[in-house]
Write an enzyme that holds these catalytic residues in place. Structure first.
Site, PDB file in Angstrom:
ATOM      1  NE  ARG B  40      11.167   5.792  -5.871  1.00 48.68           N
ATOM      2  CZ  ARG B  40      10.285   5.056  -5.217  1.00 48.68           C
ATOM      3  NH1 ARG B  40      10.689   4.060  -4.461  1.00 48.68           N
ATOM      4  NH2 ARG B  40       8.987   5.300  -5.329  1.00 48.68           N
ATOM      5  CB  SER B 109       8.519   9.142 -13.849  1.00 48.56           C
ATOM      6  OG  SER B 109       9.518   8.832 -12.933  1.00 48.56           O
ATOM      7  CE  LYS B 138      -0.046  -0.952  -1.669  1.00 50.61           C
ATOM      8  NZ  LYS B 138      -0.393  -1.421  -0.362  1.00 50.61           N
TER       9      LYS B 138
END
Lengths: 212, 212
Positions: B40, B109, B138
């Site tokens: 990621r 997702s 976040k």
């Protein structure tokens, strides 16, 4: 199609388009004779750029105008764009070539002779060079201080591919960029923020053509 | 390789790795038995993720651990990853399938049953579901309030592909996620920020396996 013939190269940015959508700006630029369009709009999600890109592909294909995608090789492939424009921190040019093949037009942002020679060696078909005049906008990639037309000339002399000045260029100063050896100018605001984007495109083309 | 067997799914994020680099975290997770790794590190440039991704591909291939790339289909192809994980604002699942082929593992997702059914119809091989518990970070994609384990159960009931809870999951609560029907848990901090990422991975796997 070939970048050697590009004079006015529009880079899209909806947030700098005075409330108008990118599709309408591109339509006007095409009417004004724009030579190439780069889908940028970096503040939008990949999904939004995909949707926008499909519309721009239809418009540009109908007008036989090349469409280049900023940064995303996958998006370029997905919308059947003509190529991709890569910054110094994007995927390497050679990787893009592997993915998109010999027929793709690959551009690379450079601001020094060394970067330009490296991008050319890696297989770039044209170079974006800048920011030529600097800008108070944050929307010019990969450089914030103006490098000036002498650097444009040095880069144009060093490589055998078309170079396009970018950054702070409009119809009032594009002549100096062309005179320095640039094939054309890549602009955002000079077209996207113009009161009349069609006329701004036509004028920019004419200034560059006259100065070459 | 097949997501049906994944229990502990590590999602990398260098900025949440207590000053350690992502490569060392992945090495430790592999030693602890991690079942899959997602590159990621969204705060890094594409160029940096390409370099990191090539190292992670070497490590994961040697351990026969699947490597998935977040968001970028081009990066996944460039590093020969096993698949890509797409959010609701990334390129559509069907586009990724076109680019990567039938052999690629595509994740998506989702946070509702409707999104889950749409992703499954588009060809997703597994779903990330969350944020399950919410988070004050976040760095959990596509949701900020916890949807809870009841939603995990509803989604797991609605689709015939593995679902992985994500968001606020660690060894203290992963049992409830597995009991709700999740195949496993996708975690960032529970491994990356752990004092001992290898032990944290092994414990997380064990908790999930025991609760299924």
């Amino acid at each position: 199609m070939n970048p050697t013939g590009w004079r006015a190269y529009l880079v899209t940015q909806g947030s700098l388009s005075a409330g108008r959508d990118t599709t309408s700006i591109v339509e006007a630029a095409i009417a004004g004779g724009v030579d190439a369009v780069q889908l940028r709009d970096k503040d939008r999600s990949a999904r939004d750029r995909y949707r926008l890109g499909r519309r721009l592909r239809d418009l540009t294909a109908a007008a036989d105008v090349p469409l280049i995608v900023n940064d995303r090789v996958d998006l370029a492939a997905a919308i059947d764009a003509d190529g991709v424009h890569l910054g110094q921190s994007d995927l390497p040019v050679a990787v893009a070539r592997d993915r998109l093949g010999d027929g793709a037009i690959l551009g690379c942002s450079t601001s020094t002779v060394a970067e330009a020679e490296a991008a050319r060696s890696a297989g770039a078909d044209y170079l974006g060079v800048g920011a030529v005049y600097g800008t108070d906008s944050k929307d010019v990639p990969d450089a914030t201080n103006g490098i000036g037309t002498d650097r444009v000339a040095a880069i144009a002399d060093a490589v055998d591919v078309p170079v396009f000045g970018i950054g702070g260029i409009d119809a009032t100063n594009a002549d100096a960029v062309a005179a320095a050896g640039a094939t054309g100018a890549a602009v955002i605001s000079a077209i996207t923020a113009a009161e009349d984007p069609e006329a701004a495109t036509a004028t920019l083309r004419e200034v560059i053509e006259d100065a070459r």
